[in-house]
Design a protein around this motif. Sequence first.
Motif, PDB file in Angstrom:
ATOM      1  N   CYS A   1     -30.343  44.649   4.402  1.00 34.05           N
ATOM      2  CA  CYS A   1     -30.676  44.905   2.909  1.00 34.05           C
ATOM      3  C   CYS A   1     -30.440  43.541   1.982  1.00 34.05           C
ATOM      4  O   CYS A   1     -30.808  43.652   0.911  1.00 34.05           O
ATOM      5  CB  CYS A   1     -29.819  45.953   2.407  1.00 34.05           C
TER       6      CYS A   1
ATOM      7  N   ASP B   1     -23.272  48.344   1.065  1.00 35.40           N
ATOM      8  CA  ASP B   1     -24.248  49.297   0.644  1.00 35.40           C
ATOM      9  C   ASP B   1     -24.839  50.146   1.815  1.00 35.40           C
ATOM     10  O   ASP B   1     -24.983  51.352   1.771  1.00 35.40           O
ATOM     11  CB  ASP B   1     -25.365  48.249   0.228  1.00 35.40           C
ATOM     12  N   CYS B   2     -25.187  49.527   3.073  1.00 35.79           N
ATOM     13  CA  CYS B   2     -25.979  50.067   3.853  1.00 35.79           C
ATOM     14  C   CYS B   2     -24.844  50.384   5.183  1.00 35.79           C
ATOM     15  O   CYS B   2     -25.580  51.047   6.095  1.00 35.79           O
ATOM     16  CB  CYS B   2     -27.200  49.537   4.165  1.00 35.79           C
TER      17      CYS B   2
ATOM     18  N   CYS C   1     -21.264  46.204   5.729  1.00 34.03           N
ATOM     19  CA  CYS C   1     -22.019  45.676   4.267  1.00 34.03           C
ATOM     20  C   CYS C   1     -21.561  47.245   3.371  1.00 34.03           C
ATOM     21  O   CYS C   1     -21.479  48.184   3.862  1.00 34.03           O
ATOM     22  CB  CYS C   1     -23.757  45.929   4.585  1.00 34.03           C
TER      23      CYS C   1
ATOM     24  N   CYS D   1     -26.157  40.409   4.302  1.00 33.96           N
ATOM     25  CA  CYS D   1     -26.532  41.570   5.146  1.00 33.96           C
ATOM     26  C   CYS D   1     -27.919  41.384   5.523  1.00 33.96           C
ATOM     27  O   CYS D   1     -28.758  41.247   4.568  1.00 33.96           O
ATOM     28  CB  CYS D   1     -26.312  42.858   4.346  1.00 33.96           C
TER      29      CYS D   1
HETATM   30 ZN    ZN Z   1     -26.869  46.145   3.820  1.00 39.59          ZN
END
Ligand code: ZN
Length: 397
Positions: free
Chosen positions: A83, A43-44, A41, A80
Amino acid sequence: MKRDVMSVRLWLPRIEVLGVVADTPGELVVRVRSSVRRPCCPDCGTPSGQAHDRRGNKVRDLEVSGRPTTLVWERRRMVCGPCGRRFAEEHPAFEGRVTARLARRLVQDARAMTVNAAAKRHRLSWRMVNALVVAYAGLVAGHRRRRRCRVLLVDETSIRKRHRYVTVLVNGDTGEVLAMVPHRSEAALSGFLAAQGHRWQKGVKVVVSDGSAAYAAAIAKRLGHARHILDRFHVIRWFAAGLTAVRRDVQRRPEGSKPAFDPAVFRARFLLMRRPDTLDADERSRLDALFEAHPRLKAAWEALGELHGLYLAKDRNGALEALDRFADIYGTGDIPEFSDVVDTFLAWHPQILDWHQAGRPSNGRIEGTNNLLQVLRRKAHGFTNYTNFEASGLLLT
Ligand SMILES: [Zn+2]
């Protein structure tokens, strides 16, 4: 049964071939997917195993057996778990609509030929190849501008003959173009220098420019600590104007005469500009005959020789001695045409006389850069856009 069948590897790491979609004399289309099981992912950073969708993205690759080759990338769209972010997977082999290895080849080709020729060769659109080249040039520029630049060369060139100028900035130690900034004003140069930041500015020890007052103002403002030197070729052109003015006056004949000028003097105009040590005995005696007939021409020629001596001297003291000898000739030789040269010299003498102490920066590097600028000037007729022109300058060096 076909007898010319073989299997060929794609040689793309972490890519699996799913099947050949089309294999004709005109094209090759191959369906592929990433062999990375769980893309992360953005983002995370959690590896994600849930694909909610797959789409076939067309990506051009290097030609196989001279045929345009397209990979249909079954690109997964992921969700994901932790998140909830939805994202399309990325792959290092692909850069948008081309493979990374084709992008590298296109940039190499655009360097050797032109964007247009590279696009034609790979049967891609000019727009697409140009976008890649400009993006790559942007990376190159960022990298070059972060490094320290000890000797900075500032020059101007035009994107179209005699109008739409750009300021060209070159690293004098490496010969690499750092930037090409629209316009040739104080604001253009000052803006670039300000954007480079204080630390970078402090690293510049020598700046070489032409005789532009706009550049001098920007240099004084942003690089006041550095030694500012005038480009030697530029200064020599200024000096030569004195001899040319004398020669024009000497060759003029009374009104009504034909030809209107003394042909012996006129014909010697290139000979007069040659360096004395490159003249053979024959050329030397031609000059001596002219000088006998026209003592003013002799004085002007000798005066110019002493000005060249500023640069031929071993050090600053030698340059000052040459300058003294020039002053003697100017004082006694009846060559008022050199008064402009003297005025210019007085206005710029620190930037001319500091040349020796700045490490004599007018050398092959600057000549090489001048040659590069010539190439750019010629290429410029194909440019209408500053960004594309700059990309070309960055890739040529
Ligand atoms: Zn994520």
